[in-house]
Scaffold this motif. Structure first.
Motif, PDB file in Angstrom:
ATOM      1  N   LEU A 252      37.176  57.172  -4.901  1.00  0.00           N
ATOM      2  CA  LEU A 252      37.445  55.892  -5.555  1.00  0.00           C
ATOM      3  C   LEU A 252      37.141  55.942  -7.047  1.00  0.00           C
ATOM      4  CD1 LEU A 252      36.026  53.454  -2.852  1.00  0.00           C
ATOM      5  CD2 LEU A 252      38.429  53.793  -3.464  1.00  0.00           C
ATOM      6  N   ALA A 253      36.147  56.747  -7.419  1.00  0.00           N
ATOM      7  CA  ALA A 253      35.759  56.841  -8.827  1.00  0.00           C
ATOM      8  C   ALA A 253      36.638  57.811  -9.610  1.00  0.00           C
ATOM      9  CB  ALA A 253      34.299  57.270  -8.929  1.00  0.00           C
ATOM     10  N   GLY A 254      37.581  58.468  -8.925  1.00  0.00           N
ATOM     11  CA  GLY A 254      38.443  59.422  -9.602  1.00  0.00           C
ATOM     12  C   GLY A 254      37.793  60.765  -9.843  1.00  0.00           C
ATOM     13  N   GLU A 255      36.648  61.008  -9.192  1.00  0.00           N
ATOM     14  CA  GLU A 255      35.953  62.280  -9.353  1.00  0.00           C
ATOM     15  C   GLU A 255      36.476  63.342  -8.391  1.00  0.00           C
ATOM     16  OE1 GLU A 255      31.974  61.131  -8.660  1.00  0.00           O
ATOM     17  OE2 GLU A 255      31.769  59.975 -10.515  1.00  0.00           O
ATOM     18  N   VAL A 256      37.225  62.918  -7.382  1.00  0.00           N
ATOM     19  CA  VAL A 256      37.821  63.818  -6.402  1.00  0.00           C
ATOM     20  C   VAL A 256      39.295  63.472  -6.273  1.00  0.00           C
ATOM     21  CG1 VAL A 256      37.913  64.407  -3.956  1.00  0.00           C
ATOM     22  CG2 VAL A 256      35.711  64.232  -5.100  1.00  0.00           C
ATOM     23  N   ASP A 257      40.160  64.486  -6.273  1.00  0.00           N
ATOM     24  CA  ASP A 257      41.598  64.265  -6.130  1.00  0.00           C
ATOM     25  C   ASP A 257      42.068  64.480  -4.692  1.00  0.00           C
ATOM     26  OD1 ASP A 257      41.995  63.897  -8.978  1.00  0.00           O
ATOM     27  OD2 ASP A 257      41.649  66.043  -9.184  1.00  0.00           O
ATOM     28  N   TRP A 258      41.496  65.460  -4.031  1.00  0.00           N
ATOM     29  CA  TRP A 258      41.833  65.765  -2.640  1.00  0.00           C
ATOM     30  C   TRP A 258      40.530  65.928  -1.878  1.00  0.00           C
ATOM     31  CZ3 TRP A 258      46.907  66.844  -0.746  1.00  0.00           C
ATOM     32  CH2 TRP A 258      47.898  66.867  -1.725  1.00  0.00           C
ATOM     33  N   MET A 259      40.521  65.472  -0.631  1.00  0.00           N
ATOM     34  CA  MET A 259      39.302  65.671   0.147  1.00  0.00           C
ATOM     35  C   MET A 259      39.583  65.643   1.643  1.00  0.00           C
ATOM     36  SD  MET A 259      37.146  62.113   0.037  1.00  0.00           S
ATOM     37  CE  MET A 259      37.535  60.772   1.169  1.00  0.00           C
ATOM     38  N   SER A 260      38.642  66.199   2.384  1.00  0.00           N
ATOM     39  CA  SER A 260      38.629  66.118   3.837  1.00  0.00           C
ATOM     40  C   SER A 260      37.372  65.378   4.235  1.00  0.00           C
ATOM     41  CB  SER A 260      38.625  67.522   4.436  1.00  0.00           C
ATOM     42  OG  SER A 260      38.365  67.466   5.809  1.00  0.00           O
ATOM     43  N   ALA A 261      37.513  64.173   4.752  1.00  0.00           N
ATOM     44  CA  ALA A 261      36.339  63.387   5.120  1.00  0.00           C
ATOM     45  C   ALA A 261      36.756  62.233   6.023  1.00  0.00           C
ATOM     46  CB  ALA A 261      35.628  62.850   3.881  1.00  0.00           C
ATOM     47  N   TYR A 262      35.822  61.784   6.831  1.00  0.00           N
ATOM     48  CA  TYR A 262      36.055  60.639   7.700  1.00  0.00           C
ATOM     49  C   TYR A 262      35.931  59.342   6.897  1.00  0.00           C
ATOM     50  CZ  TYR A 262      34.800  57.022  11.087  1.00  0.00           C
ATOM     51  OH  TYR A 262      34.730  55.870  11.808  1.00  0.00           O
ATOM     52  N   ILE A 263      36.908  58.462   7.072  1.00  0.00           N
ATOM     53  CA  ILE A 263      36.859  57.147   6.433  1.00  0.00           C
ATOM     54  C   ILE A 263      37.031  56.087   7.522  1.00  0.00           C
ATOM     55  CG2 ILE A 263      37.994  55.561   4.840  1.00  0.00           C
ATOM     56  CD1 ILE A 263      38.764  57.891   3.110  1.00  0.00           C
ATOM     57  N   ALA A 264      36.028  55.268   7.670  1.00  0.00           N
ATOM     58  CA  ALA A 264      36.104  54.191   8.660  1.00  0.00           C
ATOM     59  C   ALA A 264      37.142  53.157   8.237  1.00  0.00           C
ATOM     60  CB  ALA A 264      34.734  53.544   8.817  1.00  0.00           C
ATOM     61  N   ASN A 265      37.814  52.543   9.220  1.00  0.00           N
ATOM     62  CA  ASN A 265      38.803  51.489   8.959  1.00  0.00           C
ATOM     63  C   ASN A 265      39.823  51.965   7.913  1.00  0.00           C
ATOM     64  OD1 ASN A 265      37.406  49.596  10.669  1.00  0.00           O
ATOM     65  ND2 ASN A 265      35.912  49.344   9.000  1.00  0.00           N
ATOM     66  N   LEU A 266      40.460  53.089   8.209  1.00  0.00           N
ATOM     67  CA  LEU A 266      41.344  53.730   7.242  1.00  0.00           C
ATOM     68  C   LEU A 266      42.478  52.809   6.790  1.00  0.00           C
ATOM     69  CD1 LEU A 266      42.157  56.246   5.659  1.00  0.00           C
ATOM     70  CD2 LEU A 266      43.390  57.040   7.689  1.00  0.00           C
ATOM     71  N   ASP A 267      43.061  52.052   7.699  1.00  0.00           N
ATOM     72  CA  ASP A 267      44.174  51.167   7.329  1.00  0.00           C
ATOM     73  C   ASP A 267      43.742  50.148   6.280  1.00  0.00           C
ATOM     74  OD1 ASP A 267      45.891  52.442   9.046  1.00  0.00           O
ATOM     75  OD2 ASP A 267      45.548  51.050  10.711  1.00  0.00           O
ATOM     76  N   VAL A 268      42.566  49.557   6.498  1.00  0.00           N
ATOM     77  CA  VAL A 268      42.054  48.573   5.541  1.00  0.00           C
ATOM     78  C   VAL A 268      41.767  49.246   4.205  1.00  0.00           C
ATOM     79  CG1 VAL A 268      40.184  46.943   5.065  1.00  0.00           C
ATOM     80  CG2 VAL A 268      41.114  47.153   7.393  1.00  0.00           C
ATOM     81  N   PHE A 269      41.192  50.431   4.267  1.00  0.00           N
ATOM     82  CA  PHE A 269      40.866  51.176   3.050  1.00  0.00           C
ATOM     83  C   PHE A 269      42.127  51.456   2.229  1.00  0.00           C
ATOM     84  CE2 PHE A 269      40.441  55.256   0.874  1.00  0.00           C
ATOM     85  CZ  PHE A 269      39.298  55.052   0.125  1.00  0.00           C
ATOM     86  N   LEU A 270      43.187  51.895   2.888  1.00  0.00           N
ATOM     87  CA  LEU A 270      44.424  52.219   2.171  1.00  0.00           C
ATOM     88  C   LEU A 270      45.091  50.971   1.610  1.00  0.00           C
ATOM     89  CD1 LEU A 270      45.926  54.901   4.607  1.00  0.00           C
ATOM     90  CD2 LEU A 270      44.848  55.312   2.391  1.00  0.00           C
ATOM     91  N   GLU A 271      44.995  49.887   2.344  1.00  0.00           N
ATOM     92  CA  GLU A 271      45.598  48.641   1.884  1.00  0.00           C
ATOM     93  C   GLU A 271      44.932  48.160   0.599  1.00  0.00           C
ATOM     94  OE1 GLU A 271      48.153  45.491   1.697  1.00  0.00           O
ATOM     95  OE2 GLU A 271      48.238  47.191   3.110  1.00  0.00           O
TER      96      GLU A 271
END
Length: 525
Positions: A252-271
């Motif tokens: 989110l801070a723009g410090e990472v461009d690509w990553m592999s990690a678990y994100i809870a509530n992915l749909d909400v996060f992407l929205e």
């Protein structure tokens, strides 16, 4: 005779999805412009201190070692059947009886130190493997002869241990063409111990070369002399973070461009974050790896096949997928194959998918029959031994931690006490390779082709394991030994008849569901 094969990459991290050597969550247009140029920052899932290891023969080499720095002869798409893409080779051809394989190497390739690449490097690599058994994780038996600068001949032994007629070495093709990185003879010929060598100054033929390394990050810079054209970016920076939450914050801070990690509530996060996208490629099966063999030094209740069977049936995989996978997984198979891509190789329809709902009654019945008696504290015991086991995962892998915590509750219903532990990635990996664990949450990736041989031989063949306490260069971390499975794998390797191989794999699959050295714990990831 040519065969169609596919390439594999060992899992770098627990992920929503895995794609090549960098992974699925990306911030669109977020490449970082620095004093070093246009740099892509990658979080590959590594937590804790980074151990420097760019040895392409090592099972613990850092993620970009294979494919980014060092290259194979061909590249193959894991997601579907497709024609191979030539890399360091442009052609290959078997002789009539399958005892020799002639490879044509690509012209105009240079190593990252400017030295020319040739067929001599290919011959050196395979002869080094032949002469150093500890490097031979794929089981290749060939020796190599240089024909000229652009042609090398690989020669396979035609004598068979059982006296049966030689039927060709075709099943070694995938590991040779797609599974083995080529190293430069002019540098590696002087290395005294290629097994333990960490290769702090790697020199490959790939598009990027190492420019800086620390225990928290390392940088790869573009190799302008790359045979397939200069890369479109100036470099790649790989970093370590504490956990998946830190990875999300960095994204989110723009410090990472690509990553592999678990994100809870992915749909909400992407929205809520329109500049971030993801790709879901469910090609890894999350499993409970067990140190299964008491004769090899494994200790604990998990060495009892009945306990492993009870765990298999007691799991509520639908719940695990909803909680830890966000519902993005696909159904896994106890055969360790991808049912959508590899269904042709699964001969028993009952083994196409693992049970999604828990069968507590069946699990309890299995334990009862095996003599595990329920105690007053709700934990079973047998001969004075409590049915208590420890399962490890990597600190910061939020989805796997959640799986383990949920498993603890699920297995308690049948009298199994599960203790969960979190370690650094280095310790977790070392525990598996040396066998110093009871249960370990891990994943099974695809083999170098869609033929099950390349899934079963590395992980189930007894020659690809070692006794507990000795580091295994093979991938049979379960310390699994079964003479019937060994024979079936050997027979499959000795024929190019697909139907015959399918019959041998059916034997392996029958034993797998009985012995369960690795048990699918959630859907395909």
């Amino acid at each position: 005779m040519k065969q169609r094969v596919s390439r594999t990459l060992r899992k770098a991290a627990a992920a929503v999805a895995v794609l090549a050597s960098v992974v699925s969550m990306s911030a669109c247009g977020a490449n970082s412009a620095t004093s070093n140029g246009n740099i892509v920052s990658v979080f590959p899932g590594t937590t804790g201190t980074i151990n420097e290891n760019f040895n392409p023969f090592s099972p613990t080499a850092l993620a970009p070692t294979l494919g980014v720095i060092y290259e194979t002869l061909y590249w193959y798409n894991l997601a579907s059947e497709s024609d191979p893409t030539p890399m360091l080779a442009t052609d290959y051809e078997w002789n009539e009886d399958g005892s020799e394989l002639v490879i044509t190497t690509r012209e105009g390739v240079t190593w990252q130190d400017g030295e020319p690449f040739s067929a001599r490097d290919v011959a050196f690599t395979f002869n080094l493997i032949h002469d150093t058994p500890a490097l031979n994780a794929s089981g290749s038996a060939c020796t190599a002869e240089v024909i000229d600068d652009n042609h090398v001949r690989l020669v396979f032994p035609t004598d068979t241990d059982d006296g049966e007629p030689f039927t060709g070495a075709y099943m070694q093709e995938g590991g040779i063409l797609a599974g083995q990185a080529i190293v430069p003879e002019h540098l590696w010929k002087d290395i005294a111990d290629p097994v333990s060598y960490t290769n702090s100054d790697p020199v490959g033929t790939g598009a990027f070369k190492l420019s800086k390394f620390t225990s928290q990050s390392y940088m790869l810079e573009a190799y302008d002399g790359y045979w397939n054209g200069a890369p479109k970016i100036d470099g790649v920076r790989y970093i370590t973070l504490n956990d998946a939450s830190a990875a999300t914050s960095a994204l989110l801070a723009g410090e990472v461009d690509w990553m592999s990690a678990y994100i809870a509530n992915l749909d909400v996060f992407l929205e809520s974050n329109k500049d971030i996208d993801y790709a879901n490629t469910p090609r890894l099966t999350t499993v409970i790896m067990t140190c299964s063999n008491a004769d090899m030094g494994c200790a604990g209740p998990q060495t009892d096949p009945a306990v492993r069977q009870a765990i298999y049936y007691a799991m509520d995989r639908d719940q695990l997928n909803r909680l830890a996978g966000g519902g993005y997984g696909e159904v896994a198979s106890p055969t360790l194959l991808m049912s959508d891509r590899d269904g042709q190789w699964i001969t028993d329809k009952d083994l196409v998918s693992a049970p999604q709902d828990a069968n507590v009654e069946k699990a309890a019945e299995i334990l009862d029959e095996a003599g595990w008696v329920m105690g007053d504290d709700g934990v079973r015991e047998k001969d004075g031994e409590k049915l208590t086991m420890t399962i490890q995962t990597v600190a910061g892998w939020s989805d796997y931690i959640l799986i383990n915590d949920t498993l603890k509750q699920q297995l308690a219903k049948v009298g199994i006490e599960l203790e969960t532990t979190q370690t650094s990635w280095n310790e977790w990996n070392n525990n598996e390779t040396t066998g110093n664990y009871q249960l370990s949450l891990d994943s099974i990736g695809l083999g170098v082709t869609d033929d099950p041989y390349y899934t079963y031989s590395p992980r189930l063949y007894s020659e690809n394991t070692t006794e507990v306490g000795v580091t295994s260069s093979g991938q049979n971390y379960a310390r699994y030994v079964n003479a019937e499975v060994d024979e079936a794998i050997e027979n499959a390797a000795g024929t190019d008849d697909k139907e015959e191989r399918k019959a041998y794999y059916a034997i392996v699959q029958e034993r797998l569901i009985e012995d369960l050295p690795t048990s699918p714990s959630t859907s395909i990831r």
